[in-house]
Enzyme design. Structure first.
Site, PDB file in Angstrom:
ATOM      1  N   GLU A 118      41.804  28.696  44.181  1.00  0.00           N
ATOM      2  CA  GLU A 118      42.068  27.261  43.962  1.00  0.00           C
ATOM      3  C   GLU A 118      43.565  26.988  43.984  1.00  0.00           C
ATOM      4  OE1 GLU A 118      39.657  27.006  40.447  1.00  0.00           O
ATOM      5  OE2 GLU A 118      37.871  27.221  41.698  1.00  0.00           O
ATOM      6  N   GLY A 151      31.642  29.027  42.499  1.00  0.00           N
ATOM      7  CA  GLY A 151      31.176  27.774  41.901  1.00  0.00           C
ATOM      8  C   GLY A 151      29.976  27.126  42.570  1.00  0.00           C
ATOM      9  N   SER A 163      30.243  33.102  41.431  1.00  0.00           N
ATOM     10  CA  SER A 163      28.864  32.764  41.056  1.00  0.00           C
ATOM     11  C   SER A 163      28.142  33.872  40.291  1.00  0.00           C
ATOM     12  CB  SER A 163      28.060  32.327  42.289  1.00  0.00           C
ATOM     13  OG  SER A 163      28.622  31.151  42.839  1.00  0.00           O
ATOM     14  N   ASN A 190      37.201  32.568  33.192  1.00  0.00           N
ATOM     15  CA  ASN A 190      38.189  31.622  33.716  1.00  0.00           C
ATOM     16  C   ASN A 190      37.680  30.207  33.432  1.00  0.00           C
ATOM     17  OD1 ASN A 190      39.991  30.114  35.160  1.00  0.00           O
ATOM     18  ND2 ASN A 190      39.428  30.915  37.178  1.00  0.00           N
ATOM     19  N   TRP A 191      38.235  29.609  32.389  1.00  0.00           N
ATOM     20  CA  TRP A 191      37.757  28.274  31.999  1.00  0.00           C
ATOM     21  C   TRP A 191      38.332  27.174  32.896  1.00  0.00           C
ATOM     22  CZ3 TRP A 191      38.139  28.485  25.855  1.00  0.00           C
ATOM     23  CH2 TRP A 191      37.140  29.335  25.386  1.00  0.00           C
ATOM     24  N   LYS A 192      39.269  27.538  33.767  1.00  0.00           N
ATOM     25  CA  LYS A 192      39.912  26.568  34.689  1.00  0.00           C
ATOM     26  C   LYS A 192      40.382  25.354  33.895  1.00  0.00           C
ATOM     27  CE  LYS A 192      37.125  28.506  38.341  1.00  0.00           C
ATOM     28  NZ  LYS A 192      36.444  28.363  39.604  1.00  0.00           N
ATOM     29  N   GLU A 222      37.253  37.817  45.180  1.00  0.00           N
ATOM     30  CA  GLU A 222      36.490  36.582  45.007  1.00  0.00           C
ATOM     31  C   GLU A 222      36.340  35.885  46.368  1.00  0.00           C
ATOM     32  OE1 GLU A 222      36.563  34.855  40.780  1.00  0.00           O
ATOM     33  OE2 GLU A 222      38.321  34.110  41.814  1.00  0.00           O
ATOM     34  N   HIS A 265      44.708  32.792  42.374  1.00  0.00           N
ATOM     35  CA  HIS A 265      43.317  32.324  42.453  1.00  0.00           C
ATOM     36  C   HIS A 265      43.176  31.430  43.690  1.00  0.00           C
ATOM     37  CE1 HIS A 265      39.626  30.153  41.562  1.00  0.00           C
ATOM     38  NE2 HIS A 265      39.312  31.167  40.776  1.00  0.00           N
ATOM     39  N   GLY A 274      33.556  32.054  36.222  1.00  0.00           N
ATOM     40  CA  GLY A 274      33.992  30.662  36.050  1.00  0.00           C
ATOM     41  C   GLY A 274      32.935  29.848  35.341  1.00  0.00           C
TER      42      GLY A 274
HETATM   43  P1  PGA Z   1      32.457  30.832  39.465  1.00  0.00           P
HETATM   44  O1  PGA Z   1      34.067  30.902  39.507  1.00  0.00           O
HETATM   45  O2  PGA Z   1      31.985  31.896  38.522  1.00  0.00           O
HETATM   46  O3  PGA Z   1      32.160  29.444  38.956  1.00  0.00           O
HETATM   47  O4  PGA Z   1      31.973  31.048  40.842  1.00  0.00           O
HETATM   48  C1  PGA Z   1      34.715  32.119  39.590  1.00  0.00           C
HETATM   49  C2  PGA Z   1      36.206  31.902  39.705  1.00  0.00           C
HETATM   50  O5  PGA Z   1      36.634  30.914  40.305  1.00  0.00           O
HETATM   51  O6  PGA Z   1      36.996  32.723  39.209  1.00  0.00           O
END
Ligand code: PGA
Length: 254
Positions: free
Chosen positions: A98, A174, A215, A9-11, A168, A96, A236
């Site tokens: 976010e 993150g 993470s 997931n490159w966001k 998640e 997600h 991510g």
């Molecule tokens: P992360 O993000 O690996 O940076 O914790 C995962 C995600 O938000 O899908």
């Protein structure tokens, strides 16, 4: 769906040219890997076509990070799953944390998106996870139960339909604080049991895969790889650097 997956997931971290550069490096790095088609790259909408071209002649799959719940109409600024299919996205991340947090996405809306994605032949990657306060107050399972039930409300699964359910925990995203893989296994089995209640145990087995995100890194990936119950990873931050992501894919999929 038993094949393991690693989903990047490159966001909104990379611009179009950075996305293309990283895709080209991945192509070279994964050239002879037999598990190429178990890797899904989810760039931002505007990079999808260019990344697809950069990945040509590989089996690496493409995914989007969201979509709308209508196929066509007066919905300024929204993205139809039909168009995602046209730019070769096979997967779409939905719900997600976010999006739930910043854009106030509700479970009911996510269910509509899941439904349309399936009808468009795109595999939804449905994200669920508890916030820190729910985690601290022992409300993890009740939160997940509600999210699963409502985010999949009204879905009529055909035998060909595949849904990736991504657990998640919001507090693990993150920040390097991944959940202990043994705990992940417990939660994934809880989620599978919940899915069996909503659909059936046959459908939970055949139409779903259960993955973890939060993470995951080149350093801890082997701990997750030990457990067959963890059928995939949603990555991510550690998907943004070739070395880290290659190691994650190698260690988890080889
Ligand atoms: P992360 O993000 O690996 O940076 O914790 C995962 C995600 O938000 O899908």
């Amino acid at each position: 769906m038993r094949t393991k997956l690693v989903i990047a997931n490159w966001k909104m971290n990379l611009d179009i040219s950075e996305s293309v550069q990283l895709a080209k490096k991945l192509k070279l790095s994964f050239l002879k890997k037999l598990w190429q088609d178990q890797v899904v790259i989810c760039p931002d909408f505007l990079s999808l076509s260019s990344v697809y071209q950069a990945l040509n002649k590989t089996k690496i799959r493409l995914g989007a990070q969201n979509c709308f719940w209508q196929e066509v109409g007066a919905y300024t600024g929204e993205i139809s799953p039909k168009n995602l299919k046209q730019v070769k996205a096979d997967f779409v991340i939905l719900g997600h944390s976010e999006r739930r947090y910043y854009f106030k996405e509700k479970n009911e809306e996510i269910a509509l998106k899941v439904d349309l994605a399936l009808k468009t032949n795109i595999k939804p990657i449905v994200c669920v996870g508890e916030a820190l306060t729910d985690h601290q107050k022992g409300r993890t399972l009740s939160t997940l139960k509600k999210q699963v039930k409502q985010s999949l409300q009204g879905i009529k699964l055909k035998s060909k339909d595949k849904i990736v359910l991504a657990y998640e925990p919001v507090w693990a995203i993150g920040n390097g604080k991944n959940l202990d893989p043994k705990e992940v296994v417990k939660i994934l089995s809880f989620l599978k049991a919940e899915i069996a209640k909503v659909f059936s145990s046959t459908k939970a087995e055949n139409n779903f895969s259960f993955i973890y995100g939060g993470s995951v890194s080149a350093e801890n990936v082997k701990d997750f790889a030990k457990f067959k119950e963890i059928q995939g990873l949603l990555v991510g931050s550690s998907s943004l650097k070739l070395r880290n992501f290659s190691k994650i894919c190698n260690d988890f999929l080889s």
